[in-house]
Design an enzyme around this catalytic site. Structure first.
Site, mmCIF file in Angstrom:
data_model
loop_
_atom_site.group_PDB
_atom_site.id
_atom_site.type_symbol
_atom_site.label_atom_id
_atom_site.label_comp_id
_atom_site.label_asym_id
_atom_site.label_seq_id
_atom_site.Cartn_x
_atom_site.Cartn_y
_atom_site.Cartn_z
ATOM 1 N N HIS A 37 0.692 -1.185 -0.044
ATOM 2 C CA HIS A 37 -0.059 -0.246 0.184
ATOM 3 C C HIS A 37 1.116 1.087 0.083
ATOM 4 O O HIS A 37 2.125 1.248 0.480
ATOM 5 C CB HIS A 37 -1.083 0.085 1.262
ATOM 6 N N LYS A 86 -0.855 4.824 4.663
ATOM 7 C CA LYS A 86 -1.769 4.082 5.410
ATOM 8 C C LYS A 86 -1.518 3.810 6.962
ATOM 9 O O LYS A 86 -0.120 3.629 7.271
ATOM 10 C CB LYS A 86 -1.879 2.562 4.673
HETATM 11 N N1 LIG Z 1 -12.941 -0.814 2.145
HETATM 12 C C1 LIG Z 1 -12.156 -0.363 1.067
HETATM 13 O O1 LIG Z 1 -12.295 -0.547 0.142
HETATM 14 C C2 LIG Z 1 -11.084 0.739 1.397
HETATM 15 C C3 LIG Z 1 -10.994 1.212 2.452
HETATM 16 N N2 LIG Z 1 -9.951 2.210 2.749
HETATM 17 C C4 LIG Z 1 -9.873 2.488 4.103
HETATM 18 O O2 LIG Z 1 -10.399 3.767 4.419
HETATM 19 C C5 LIG Z 1 -10.104 4.605 5.275
HETATM 20 C C6 LIG Z 1 -9.677 6.039 4.634
HETATM 21 O O3 LIG Z 1 -8.616 5.707 3.846
HETATM 22 P P1 LIG Z 1 -8.203 6.937 2.951
HETATM 23 O O4 LIG Z 1 -9.030 7.800 2.350
HETATM 24 O O5 LIG Z 1 -7.151 6.474 2.050
HETATM 25 O O6 LIG Z 1 -7.516 7.868 3.816
HETATM 26 P P2 LIG Z 1 -7.122 9.429 4.098
HETATM 27 O O7 LIG Z 1 -6.308 9.626 5.208
HETATM 28 O O8 LIG Z 1 -6.970 10.087 2.855
HETATM 29 O O9 LIG Z 1 -8.784 9.994 4.546
HETATM 30 C C7 LIG Z 1 -9.248 9.930 5.821
HETATM 31 C C8 LIG Z 1 -9.889 10.911 5.934
HETATM 32 O O10 LIG Z 1 -10.579 10.970 7.240
HETATM 33 C C9 LIG Z 1 -10.535 12.246 7.947
HETATM 34 N N3 LIG Z 1 -11.044 11.952 9.492
HETATM 35 C C10 LIG Z 1 -10.052 11.766 10.450
HETATM 36 N N4 LIG Z 1 -10.667 11.828 11.462
HETATM 37 C C11 LIG Z 1 -11.872 12.033 11.450
HETATM 38 C C12 LIG Z 1 -12.895 12.570 12.315
HETATM 39 N N5 LIG Z 1 -12.891 12.281 13.586
HETATM 40 N N6 LIG Z 1 -14.250 12.752 11.762
HETATM 41 C C13 LIG Z 1 -14.334 13.215 10.310
HETATM 42 N N7 LIG Z 1 -13.273 12.769 9.608
HETATM 43 C C14 LIG Z 1 -12.100 12.557 9.810
HETATM 44 C C15 LIG Z 1 -9.483 12.791 7.680
HETATM 45 O O11 LIG Z 1 -9.610 14.242 7.785
HETATM 46 C C16 LIG Z 1 -9.073 12.496 6.263
HETATM 47 O O12 LIG Z 1 -9.584 13.261 5.470
HETATM 48 C C17 LIG Z 1 -8.586 3.719 5.866
HETATM 49 O O13 LIG Z 1 -9.236 3.340 6.902
HETATM 50 C C18 LIG Z 1 -8.454 2.881 4.686
HETATM 51 O O14 LIG Z 1 -7.915 1.823 5.053
HETATM 52 C C19 LIG Z 1 -9.320 2.691 1.932
HETATM 53 C C20 LIG Z 1 -9.561 2.254 0.630
HETATM 54 C C21 LIG Z 1 -10.510 1.209 0.195
HETATM 55 O O1 LIG Z 2 -6.037 1.968 3.036
HETATM 56 C C1 LIG Z 2 -6.039 1.903 1.709
HETATM 57 O O2 LIG Z 2 -5.596 2.303 0.797
HETATM 58 C C2 LIG Z 2 -6.830 0.461 1.557
HETATM 59 N N1 LIG Z 2 -7.177 -0.020 2.765
HETATM 60 C C3 LIG Z 2 -8.056 -1.229 2.571
HETATM 61 C C4 LIG Z 2 -7.389 -2.261 3.295
HETATM 62 O O3 LIG Z 2 -6.776 -1.844 4.556
HETATM 63 O O4 LIG Z 2 -7.524 -3.442 3.030
HETATM 64 C C5 LIG Z 2 -8.439 -1.570 1.160
HETATM 65 C C6 LIG Z 2 -7.559 -1.474 0.232
HETATM 66 O O5 LIG Z 2 -6.480 -2.290 0.331
HETATM 67 C C7 LIG Z 2 -7.047 0.152 0.275
#
Ligand SMILES: NC(=O)C1=CN([C@@H]2O[C@H](COP(=O)(O)OP(=O)(O)OC[C@H]3O[C@@H](n4cnc5c(N)ncnc54)[C@H](O)[C@@H]3O)[C@@H](O)[C@H]2O)C=CC1
Ligand SMILES: O=C(O)C1=N[C@H](C(=O)O)C[C@H](O)C1
Length: 266
Positions: free
Chosen positions: A155, A159
């Protein structure tokens, strides 16, 4: 049928902003409000780089859930806040669709019980990309025939959680299929701590974090004289959005929490 009214938590994040762009294109979804750490009272349309929605930003989650008429919370934040938001959403009768990863087993069980007691649907999916869901399902199947397996997930270096939610879920699915056993030589020793990766019921998980990567995973199986590698790559966060849309739609028909998008796919 009326539109599904969504609150998005984390709208300025990599995933949250992509979710707003997806909602903008979808006729059946509507953005009702957003939850952010900053910019209380501002409209999303005032935020640079985000779609032009008339939707208010709340920093106070309780006020948001009480004041805004909403069906679904889409949470894409951090493990700590994602868990709090999900719990509060259920307590306020709003169905959570959670992409945020890094919840503990105890937290998942607590949320499962809460959803059941409220008879409210919830979807927690560590990976919304259909290809990644298939990679996990194929891996579960393969482990029946190849019980020795290591997972390499790669990743971007922003992350927060390791191993990834996808790697943890893959290990869990494989664990359901194969009998527990240690891998590698029984006398092996790490001369640098962590060299063999994390130990999940005997199988090893290796987490790579580098700039330039998005989200990638290889599941490598070893048998006599052969290996099998099942690999998935997300090159763009658009890859997750059909899954987010499916979850936000299907959660309206659920009365329990499901963990993993596979429960919503035919
Ligand atoms: N299930 C899936 O398919 C995927 C899941 N993820 C997960 O999604 C999450 C976010 O990932 P990204 O967007 O890459 O991270 P990022 O760091 O770009 O975005 C996270 C956002 O959450 C906000 N945030 C933090 N604390 C907060 C609060 N108390 N209230 C409201 N907003 C708050 C931050 O300001 C930031 O804008 C991670 O846990 C990641 O692992 C990421 C990609 C795919
Ligand atoms: O943080 C990410 O970017 C992602 N998070 C998810 C995970 O923890 O598996 C999904 C994807 O891999 C991207």
């Amino acid at each position: 049928m009326s539109n599904i009214k969504c609150i998005v938590a984390g709208p300025r994040g990599k995933m949250g902003s992509e979710a707003l762009r997806m909602i903008e294109k979808e006729d059946t979804l509507e953005l009702a409000a957003c939850i952010d750490r900053k910019f209380d009272g501002k409209q999303i349309k005032e935020m640079e780089g985000l779609p032009s929605f008339d939707a208010m930003i709340y920093t106070d989650v309780d006020s948001c859930f009480q004041e805004v008429e909403a069906d679904v919370l889409i949470d894409l934040t951090t493990p700590e806040y994602g868990y709090k938001h999900t719990k509060l959403a259920l307590e306020n009768g709003i169905r959570p669709v959670v992409g945020t990863t890094g919840f503990s087993e105890e937290q998942l069980n607590e949320l499962r019980e809460l959803a059941e007691s409220k008879q409210l649907g919830a979807v927690i999916a560590p990976n919304f990309a259909v290809g990644a869901v298939l990679m996990m399902q194929f891996s579960k199947w393969a482990s029946k025939h190849f019980p020795d397996v290591e997972i390499i997930e790669k990743h971007h270096d922003q992350k927060l959680d390791a191993p990834s939610g996808t790697a943890a879920k893959t290990a869990q699915l494989i664990q359901e299929e194969r009998s527990s056993h240690q891998q590698g030589h029984p006398d092996e020793k790490e001369t640098i701590e962590g060299a063999r990766g994390a130990d999940a019921d005997g199988m090893r998980i290796h987490s790579v974090r580098l700039p330039g990567l998005v989200a990638h995973q290889e599941v490598v199986f070893g048998g006599l004289g052969q290996t099998l590698t099942i690999k998935h790559d997300s090159y763009h966060r658009e890859s997750f959005m059909s899954g987010v849309k499916l979850a936000a739609t299907e959660v309206m028909n659920l009365e329990v929490l499901v963990y993993g998008l596979e429960h919503l796919l035919d």
